[in-house]
Design a protein around this motif. Sequence first.
Motif, PDB file in Angstrom:
ATOM      1  N   LEU A  55      49.109  39.778  37.138  1.00  0.00           N
ATOM      2  CA  LEU A  55      48.038  39.480  38.092  1.00  0.00           C
ATOM      3  C   LEU A  55      48.316  40.077  39.465  1.00  0.00           C
ATOM      4  N   SER A  56      49.592  40.202  39.807  1.00  0.00           N
ATOM      5  CA  SER A  56      49.932  40.667  41.159  1.00  0.00           C
ATOM      6  C   SER A  56      50.454  42.091  41.205  1.00  0.00           C
ATOM      7  N   SER A  57      50.432  42.797  40.077  1.00  0.00           N
ATOM      8  CA  SER A  57      51.052  44.133  40.069  1.00  0.00           C
ATOM      9  C   SER A  57      50.145  45.218  39.509  1.00  0.00           C
ATOM     10  N   SER A  58      48.871  44.921  39.306  1.00  0.00           N
ATOM     11  CA  SER A  58      47.994  45.908  38.668  1.00  0.00           C
ATOM     12  C   SER A  58      47.478  46.967  39.624  1.00  0.00           C
ATOM     13  N   GLY A  59      47.413  46.651  40.912  1.00  0.00           N
ATOM     14  CA  GLY A  59      46.810  47.579  41.869  1.00  0.00           C
ATOM     15  C   GLY A  59      45.306  47.699  41.691  1.00  0.00           C
ATOM     16  N   ALA A  60      44.710  46.735  40.997  1.00  0.00           N
ATOM     17  CA  ALA A  60      43.272  46.818  40.692  1.00  0.00           C
ATOM     18  C   ALA A  60      42.412  46.081  41.707  1.00  0.00           C
ATOM     19  N   GLU A  61      43.015  45.666  42.809  1.00  0.00           N
ATOM     20  CA  GLU A  61      42.276  44.858  43.772  1.00  0.00           C
ATOM     21  C   GLU A  61      41.282  45.670  44.596  1.00  0.00           C
ATOM     22  N   ARG A  62      41.519  46.974  44.720  1.00  0.00           N
ATOM     23  CA  ARG A  62      40.758  47.767  45.696  1.00  0.00           C
ATOM     24  C   ARG A  62      39.339  48.089  45.250  1.00  0.00           C
ATOM     25  N   GLY A  63      39.185  48.452  43.994  1.00  0.00           N
ATOM     26  CA  GLY A  63      37.888  48.917  43.527  1.00  0.00           C
ATOM     27  C   GLY A  63      37.140  47.873  42.729  1.00  0.00           C
ATOM     28  N   TYR A  64      35.860  48.137  42.529  1.00  0.00           N
ATOM     29  CA  TYR A  64      35.062  47.250  41.686  1.00  0.00           C
ATOM     30  C   TYR A  64      35.517  47.381  40.230  1.00  0.00           C
ATOM     31  N   PRO A  65      35.682  46.272  39.550  1.00  0.00           N
ATOM     32  CA  PRO A  65      36.084  46.343  38.141  1.00  0.00           C
ATOM     33  C   PRO A  65      34.904  46.709  37.261  1.00  0.00           C
ATOM     34  N   SER A  66      35.206  47.194  36.076  1.00  0.00           N
ATOM     35  CA  SER A  66      34.165  47.481  35.093  1.00  0.00           C
ATOM     36  C   SER A  66      33.569  46.175  34.585  1.00  0.00           C
ATOM     37  N   LEU A 237      45.042  30.175  30.174  1.00  0.00           N
ATOM     38  CA  LEU A 237      44.551  30.932  31.325  1.00  0.00           C
ATOM     39  C   LEU A 237      43.159  30.473  31.759  1.00  0.00           C
ATOM     40  N   ALA A 238      42.889  29.182  31.631  1.00  0.00           N
ATOM     41  CA  ALA A 238      41.561  28.691  31.997  1.00  0.00           C
ATOM     42  C   ALA A 238      41.232  28.981  33.454  1.00  0.00           C
ATOM     43  N   GLY A 239      42.249  29.053  34.312  1.00  0.00           N
ATOM     44  CA  GLY A 239      42.004  29.245  35.734  1.00  0.00           C
ATOM     45  C   GLY A 239      41.653  30.661  36.148  1.00  0.00           C
ATOM     46  N   VAL A 240      41.873  31.644  35.289  1.00  0.00           N
ATOM     47  CA  VAL A 240      41.595  33.027  35.704  1.00  0.00           C
ATOM     48  C   VAL A 240      40.245  33.527  35.226  1.00  0.00           C
ATOM     49  N   ARG A 241      39.608  32.844  34.285  1.00  0.00           N
ATOM     50  CA  ARG A 241      38.253  33.132  33.810  1.00  0.00           C
ATOM     51  C   ARG A 241      38.122  34.509  33.192  1.00  0.00           C
ATOM     52  N   VAL A 242      38.481  34.608  31.937  1.00  0.00           N
ATOM     53  CA  VAL A 242      38.335  35.882  31.227  1.00  0.00           C
ATOM     54  C   VAL A 242      38.156  35.620  29.732  1.00  0.00           C
ATOM     55  N   GLY A 243      37.244  36.355  29.143  1.00  0.00           N
ATOM     56  CA  GLY A 243      37.005  36.321  27.712  1.00  0.00           C
ATOM     57  C   GLY A 243      36.311  37.598  27.315  1.00  0.00           C
ATOM     58  N   PHE A 244      35.863  37.668  26.065  1.00  0.00           N
ATOM     59  CA  PHE A 244      35.117  38.848  25.640  1.00  0.00           C
ATOM     60  C   PHE A 244      34.232  38.486  24.464  1.00  0.00           C
ATOM     61  N   TYR A 245      33.257  39.354  24.199  1.00  0.00           N
ATOM     62  CA  TYR A 245      32.368  39.184  23.055  1.00  0.00           C
ATOM     63  C   TYR A 245      32.298  40.504  22.311  1.00  0.00           C
ATOM     64  N   ALA A 246      32.087  40.424  20.997  1.00  0.00           N
ATOM     65  CA  ALA A 246      32.165  41.625  20.165  1.00  0.00           C
ATOM     66  C   ALA A 246      31.287  41.455  18.943  1.00  0.00           C
ATOM     67  N   GLY A 268      39.524  42.771  38.527  1.00  0.00           N
ATOM     68  CA  GLY A 268      40.447  43.787  38.020  1.00  0.00           C
ATOM     69  C   GLY A 268      41.831  43.265  37.698  1.00  0.00           C
ATOM     70  N   PRO A 269      42.479  42.516  38.603  1.00  0.00           N
ATOM     71  CA  PRO A 269      43.797  41.977  38.271  1.00  0.00           C
ATOM     72  C   PRO A 269      43.766  41.049  37.061  1.00  0.00           C
ATOM     73  N   VAL A 270      42.679  40.330  36.897  1.00  0.00           N
ATOM     74  CA  VAL A 270      42.550  39.434  35.748  1.00  0.00           C
ATOM     75  C   VAL A 270      42.437  40.246  34.461  1.00  0.00           C
ATOM     76  N   GLN A 271      41.701  41.338  34.502  1.00  0.00           N
ATOM     77  CA  GLN A 271      41.609  42.187  33.314  1.00  0.00           C
ATOM     78  C   GLN A 271      42.983  42.725  32.933  1.00  0.00           C
ATOM     79  N   VAL A 276      47.894  42.063  28.899  1.00  0.00           N
ATOM     80  CA  VAL A 276      49.240  41.591  28.556  1.00  0.00           C
ATOM     81  C   VAL A 276      49.149  40.394  27.609  1.00  0.00           C
ATOM     82  N   ALA A 277      48.228  39.483  27.884  1.00  0.00           N
ATOM     83  CA  ALA A 277      48.097  38.289  27.048  1.00  0.00           C
ATOM     84  C   ALA A 277      47.648  38.630  25.635  1.00  0.00           C
ATOM     85  N   LEU A 278      46.676  39.535  25.511  1.00  0.00           N
ATOM     86  CA  LEU A 278      46.157  39.886  24.188  1.00  0.00           C
ATOM     87  C   LEU A 278      47.152  40.697  23.366  1.00  0.00           C
TER      88      LEU A 278
END
Length: 396
Positions: A55-66, A237-246, A268-271, A276-278
């Motif tokens: 969460l703290s090392s991705s460098g994804a904070e700057r841009g808009y995530p996909s 990881l309920a506090g970070v709010r992430v899932g997916f649908y397929a 982005g950091p959550v993604q 890593v979790a998946l």
Amino acid sequence: MTTASGTAAGFVPPPYPYGRLSAVAAMAETVPGGMVDLSIGTPGDPPPPAVVAALSSSGAERGYPSSSGSPALLRAAAGWMTRRFGVDVDTGHIAACVGTKEFVATAAWLLRLRTPGRDTVLAPAVAYPTYAMSAQLAGCRAVGVPEAPGGGLDLSMISDDDAGRALMLWVNSPANPTGHLTDLGLATAWGRARGVPVFSDECYAEFTWDLWPPATILQHGTEGVVAVHSLSKRSNLAGVRVGFYAGDAELVTFLSEVRRHVGLMVAGPVQAAAVVALDDDDHVDAQRHRYRRRLERLAAVLAGRGLDATVPAGAFYLWVPAPDWARAQGESEGRDGAWVLAEALAAAAGVLVSPGEFYGEEGAGHVRIAVVAPDDRLELVAERLARSSDPRFGGA
């Protein structure tokens, strides 16, 4: 509905179910050692350190995530589904969501843009309350599908009229709150025969006890079906709010494109943390064994105190019917005996549980108990019940 001034009344949100437990929670807090909250399925165990570090090392904070998910996240989701379920899903048929609750809550609204002629959301009659709320938010009818004997949905009880008006059918296996399993192949066939998209909420899929490897609706092909997965339960990881649908290419594409316009996107950091979790199954296997052990322990404790508590087929909840004494007291007071049981457990053991009516009218007469607290807190519940003088729990 109109107001006194003659103007149309707007939407009034109903009381949030768990907010109704405040008086019972206050009762539980008075027990020495404080309340043990088993009312909500909020994980109490820590996520893997590597996930937290990501969460703290991705460098994804700057841009808009996909909005639909980074290539790395989609590859990780596809790889996980192959390992766990033996299904191969193209990454173009997978998309991220900001935790699956928001996906459940908004899916009917978005699908009605696609199929405005349909106005009905089918979902289990005893279920996670957001299925019914999603229908209300979309201006649709919510129609509950009763359980078949032995668990699972009794699809034969859906009328031809309701099927013809159905925007979607929700299935949930293992089910919240009952822990029952649904025949996903049967649900798939039912939906395809009637042109009704079937959405399968599989957030507890890795917590099945007698069925392994676990089941997904995608094992029956992707046409007309969408599987919904969450990292909240499997990875704590309920506090970070992430899932997916397929699943179905057209459905996933439509939903992901509309969601992009709405601005629904996982940070982005959550993604990065989700990747890593998946990619790691070991921590989920450990959590799976932990929940199984807790279910068995607490079920035995409650059974020893005269309650009909049994380990479910899946998920981490005990679905416990109110005993005769609670039903009798409830009838004399004009209320559900499940509330009597919830209050008695709060007073005797300092434990907070959820009355089953939170999960639909047909859930009345039961309480749901989530074994999410750490082992020492569950043992505290056991100790309190063992030394309780309350005759309703076998005390002298």
